[in-house]
Design a protein around this motif. Sequence first.
Motif: not given
Length: 460
Positions: A258-261, A157-160, A232-235, A143-153
């Motif tokens: 974390s309240s985000q999970i 939601p984000l799946l980990v 982010k809402r995280v799962y 990954k390019d360190p300057n590239e934002d692949l995930i926006d904080d919206k």
Amino acid sequence: MSGFFVSKVESYFPNHPISFKSRDSETTTTIPEIIRSKVPEFDSNYSFIVNPLLSSGHTQTAYTAVMKFENSHKISYKREIIQIEKKPYKLPNGDELYYDQWNGESTIALDYAVGVDRSPDPDHEKYRPESQTRELPPRTEYKDPNEDLIDDKDDKPLLVVLHGLAGGSFEAYIRAVLEKIIDAPYGFDALVVNSRGCANHTITSPQLYNGLWTNDIRYVINEIVTKRWPNKRVYLMGFSLGAAICSNYLGQEGEHVSSQIKGAIAVGCPWDFVESSYQLRESIIGHYIYSPTMANNLLKLLKSHHMLLANDLVKQYMENPEKYEVKFLKQFDHQFTAKLFGLNSADEYYRKASPVQRLLNVRVPFVIVSSVDDPVVGSRALPKSEVELNPYVNMVTTTHGGHLGWFTWKGDRWYVDPMCKVLKELDQVDVIKTEENLPFDITDHSWKYDRLVNGMLVNK
């Protein structure tokens, strides 16, 4: 419908399931209601036809292990190497622990799912950290360190995801889910946390990982997810050993998670490591194929250590491997896993790492997916009583599916669609928190830390 080629679904729900409030209205619901109305594949008495050539747990398991599915689920990844900083995190009682004992040397590999149509970057190697010497898995680039692949919206939601023993983001059982979940109508962001040395990550400190080692996912949540994407809402989703790590982490965090999970899914989890160890030894295939294969995969991880980074135990093995009798998984866990983490034996590690003992303390909506014919982890230790007692926990079992298989007669993986549906539905609601009907939390009394703390206690 029942029969040799048919897998029957059974669902188990808590006696007093938690309630949810819709994010868009005043209506309320529960996970049992969500499954019955929106995800019928997870409801009792649902059945699906398995591939006739894969009608046993062993054949389902062997197929998913042997086949690489290189022409299927062509998800692409961007890899970021995360350095585990020497910094503490705080326990609920006020004590502090470092994330590990290696003074900022440790790294893990995060793989961001970027779709199937992503154009290759011929120059991605310029982003390779000097510490990383191994070739990347297929369709994976730095990954390019300057590239934002995930926006904080908060509308995406984000799946980990956590993978199985010695696996990684390239495993087809993961790619099948990510291919679906990042596309319409689900539209999730997704990333895979590769355990140390896995998915061709070059180990940079003297440490491997195990089922009780939860600090890498803890670091990713505390120091990466919540700081980069606080809205982010995280799962979480774990497969096999990754499901155990996920379950242990959530159980350790308890009400302080974390309240985000907002939810989690555990797939093919070994709930009782001692029982799973017996399960492997009880069948000829388990004893002579599964167990040696897993042991050999772990030995490969040992050999990926740089000699200058390896501790004395690993150095002794690499210098004179013929002195060690490591043919089966339990032998590896006795010789290396236990001792590398300050434990006496494989059995002690198995007892302490079993996630069933932490399941009553999970405080996020949690869905378990297991197969009764799983020849690797077994089914005798399925946590039916814990499901009844914990309002947050639900379980779905099948009669056929093996270990991370579930191949239908069409060749698809049965679990992919319903798991994506569950996550989508959970993302439409918020938990109505309650103190009623919760099981007693022993971690405030009998277990002070309930985690590995070798060299990690902050001196005060």
